[in-house]
Design an enzyme around this catalytic site. Structure first.
Site, PDB file in Angstrom:
ATOM      1  N   HIS A 164       0.823  -1.206   0.000  1.00 11.33           N
ATOM      2  CA  HIS A 164       0.000   0.000   0.000  1.00 11.33           C
ATOM      3  C   HIS A 164       0.860   1.259   0.000  1.00 11.33           C
ATOM      4  O   HIS A 164       0.593   2.208  -0.719  1.00 11.33           O
ATOM      5  CB  HIS A 164      -0.850   0.055   1.277  1.00 11.33           C
ATOM      6  CG  HIS A 164      -2.174  -0.597   1.110  1.00 11.33           C
ATOM      7  ND1 HIS A 164      -3.030  -0.257   0.093  1.00 11.33           N
ATOM      8  CD2 HIS A 164      -2.802  -1.551   1.830  1.00 11.33           C
ATOM      9  CE1 HIS A 164      -4.118  -0.985   0.197  1.00 11.33           C
ATOM     10  NE2 HIS A 164      -4.015  -1.787   1.248  1.00 11.33           N
TER      11      HIS A 164
ATOM     12  N   CYS B  60       2.852  -2.834 -21.961  1.00  8.09           N
ATOM     13  CA  CYS B  60       2.162  -2.096 -20.903  1.00  8.09           C
ATOM     14  C   CYS B  60       2.681  -2.448 -19.510  1.00  8.09           C
ATOM     15  O   CYS B  60       2.121  -2.017 -18.516  1.00  8.09           O
ATOM     16  CB  CYS B  60       0.648  -2.314 -20.986  1.00  8.09           C
ATOM     17  SG  CYS B  60       0.180  -4.034 -20.780  1.00  8.09           S
TER      18      CYS B  60
END
Ligand code: PEP
Ligand code: MG
Length: 569
Positions: free
Chosen positions: A190, A503
């Protein structure tokens, strides 16, 4: 002499210099006391719960403003514990029954619930164990008259140093923090995601070497290299400052030209697209000069919800994304769940090796109803823009054929229902499994385009878990073995006359842009922040030289040598 750099994981790019401030979490010492007036104790506990709710609601709001709704949602889990009778009423009842002080009861109920949650097989529930631990800690501190860590300790220019950072920590950091350094955590933590979103350089996963950092130390963070230097000598500090200034100027200059196309010095157009995780990323993508979307990770739509998103909900999101980009291409990837992306309501069975398991296209093909809901939404949304649909984790031809036949089925159903669909949708695959790259010539015959996902391709080729800091020294997409697979894929696409793009994170690394062009890529998709600088790098590139550079790096024997050679050009 400057100290030797300490190695961790480069979790958010950029250079930073600042003063270290330790962010140490206090675990309150709790004494068990017998109380005479249980009702007064319950009142005291209720007041504390209200105080905690106010604090968390404020944290939620600051996070929403500074980072976004998705990240702010983390605090909903905290708030829901404070509303949960199984937690709050249990504490009040035990205070009354056992005539014990709120602190000791709160501590034992929190521990029991946390243990119960962490023993459940579901990863989502296990993560809730950390949430309740966080909430319990806040309650205990408030009950003992103390406040949780004070973010005002963190002046602008501080480098936050911590064992580990939870979302409730990073959310409190005031603007102007120079960087973050932790003992534990990987690129997908996170804290890493928040640091990248906020543009704060971060090095995580330093392990026990973090103990060398003391409050007040000067720290140089190199978020690209994944290193920190403590108390550098004047010369080293001066060099780092000059490099920071240089990078800042480059960024500013690049941003001025972000809207313009990226054309190499000898006139070859390279399309530079953005990777997005949801509608909230569209504005930043456009502001940084994205010429379209090269990867819309739709799983976030699923992860944000507590139910399978309906056809209507999905249609709405895809349509908005397509409309925002007008006639520019938008590559929307179908659901990529499993691996490290768990979906609580999916109740996926636990797997020994989730990354090698029932994920992405494999999951979708064996759950056709879930898959078809998404395909229908995409077919309908395609009317509103230039939709390119992409299947993740494809490994063989029959997966593509099966997915395309489900797509045909959906189109027929919609036709029968009289619902308009787009007929110009392009269908492609991600090349992120070595088998897909090695067999790219076989897969290319089935699709309109291929996009190389180096994040997974690297972990599968090098057998190095992308989220495990213990093997992060082995995980590098610039490894010649990975680059050989990139070339092989580009060659197969060229021979078949289809487009090959990239990508994965490698596409957004400006120092590797020349190599990637030399390998034959014409479309690069990356996090929005990287677009202006990569475009500038494209403008400096000569394709013929790039091809020679690519030939040379493929013969090198380590990613380090590749990067050094690429830097020199
Ligand atoms: C990849 O694997 O490179 C990729 C772009 O997909 P994700 O990071 O979502 O797995
Ligand atoms: Mg992937």
């Amino acid at each position: 002499m400057a100290t030797e750099p300490l190695n961790g994981v480069g979790a958010a790019p950029g250079l930073a210099i600042g003063r270290a401030v330790w962010w140490r979490k206090e675990t309150p010492q709790v004494e068990t006391k017998t109380i005479s007036d249980a009702e007064a104790e319950v009142d005291r506990f209720e007041e504390t719960v209200n105080q905690a709710k106010e604090q968390i609601t404020r944290l939620r709001e600051t996070t929403r403003e500074r980072i976004g709704e998705e990240e702010a949602g983390i605090f909903d889990a905290h708030l829901s514990f404070l509303e949960d009778p199984a937690y709050i009423d249990e504490i009040k009842n035990r205070i009354r029954d056992q005539k014990k002080n709120a602190e000791s009861v709160c501590q034992s109920v929190t521990e029991e619930m946390s243990q119960m949650l962490s023993s459940l097989p579901d990863e989502y529930m296990q993560a809730r164990a950390d949430d309740i631990g966080d909430v319990g800690n806040r309650l205990l501190l408030l009950l003992s008259g103390r406040q949780p860590l004070d973010p005002s300790l963190l002046e602008a220019g501080s480098v936050v140093v911590a064992e580990e950072l939870a979302p409730s920590d990073t959310a409190q950091f005031p603007p102007g923090i120079a960087g973050m350094v932790t003992a534990r955590g990987s690129q997908t933590a996170h804290a890493a995601i928040m640091a990248r979103t906020l543009g704060i350089p971060a090095v995580l996963g330093l392990g026990s070497s973090i103990d060398n950092v003391s409050d007040g130390d000067t720290v140089i963070i190199d978020g690209d290299e994944g290193t920190i230097v403590l108390n550098p000598d004047a010369d080293t500090e001066e060099k780092a400052r000059r490099e920071m200034e240089r990078q800042q100027q480059l960024r500013e200059k690049a941003l001025e030209k972000a809207e313009q196309d990226a054309v190499t010095a000898d006139g070859e157009r390279i399309q530079v697209f953005a990777n997005i995780g949801g509608l909230k990323d569209i504005e930043t993508a456009l502001a940084n000069g994205a010429e379209g979307v090269g990867l819309f990770r739709t799983e976030f739509l699923y992860l944000e919800n507590d139910h399978w998103p309906t056809e209507e909900e999905q249609f709405d999101a895809y349509r908005k994304a397509l409309e925002a980009f007008g006639d520019k291409p938008v590559v929307i990837r179908t659901l990529d769940i499993g691996g490290d992306k768990d979906l609580p309501y999916a109740e996926l069975p636990e797997e020994e090796n989730p990354f090698l398991g029932h994920r992405a296209i494999r999951f979708c093909l064996s759950n056709p109803e879930i898959f078809k809901t998404q395909l229908r939404a995409l077919l309908r949304a395609g009317v509103y823009g230039d939709l390119w649909m992409m299947f993740p984790m494809v490994e063989n031809v029959s997966e593509i054929q099966e997915a395309k036949s489900l797509l045909d089925e959906c189109r027929q159903e919609l036709d029968q229902e009289g619902i308009p669909t787009a007929d110009s949708i392009k269908v492609g695959i991600m090349v992120e499994v070595p088998a897909a790259a090695i067999g790219a010539d076989l897969l290319a015959g089935e699709v309109d385009f291929m996009s190389i996902g180096t994040n997974d391709l690297t972990q599968y080729t090098l057998a190095a878990d992308r989220g495990n800091e213990q093997v992060s020294h082995l995980y590098d997409a610039a490894h010649p073995a990975v680059l050989r697979l990139v070339r092989q894929t580009c060659e197969a696409a060229r021979k078949r006359g289809i487009i090959a793009g990239m990508c994965g994170e490698l596409a957004g690394d400006p120092e590797m842009a020349e190599v990637l062009i030399g390998l034959g890529l014409h479309e690069l998709s990356m996090s929005a922040g990287a677009i202006p600088v990569v475009k500038e790098q494209v403008r400096r590139t000569q394709t013929e030289e790039a091809r020679h550079l690519a030939d040379r790096v493929l013969e090198l024997d380590s990613p380090q040598k590749v990067r050094q050679t690429a830097q020199k050009g």
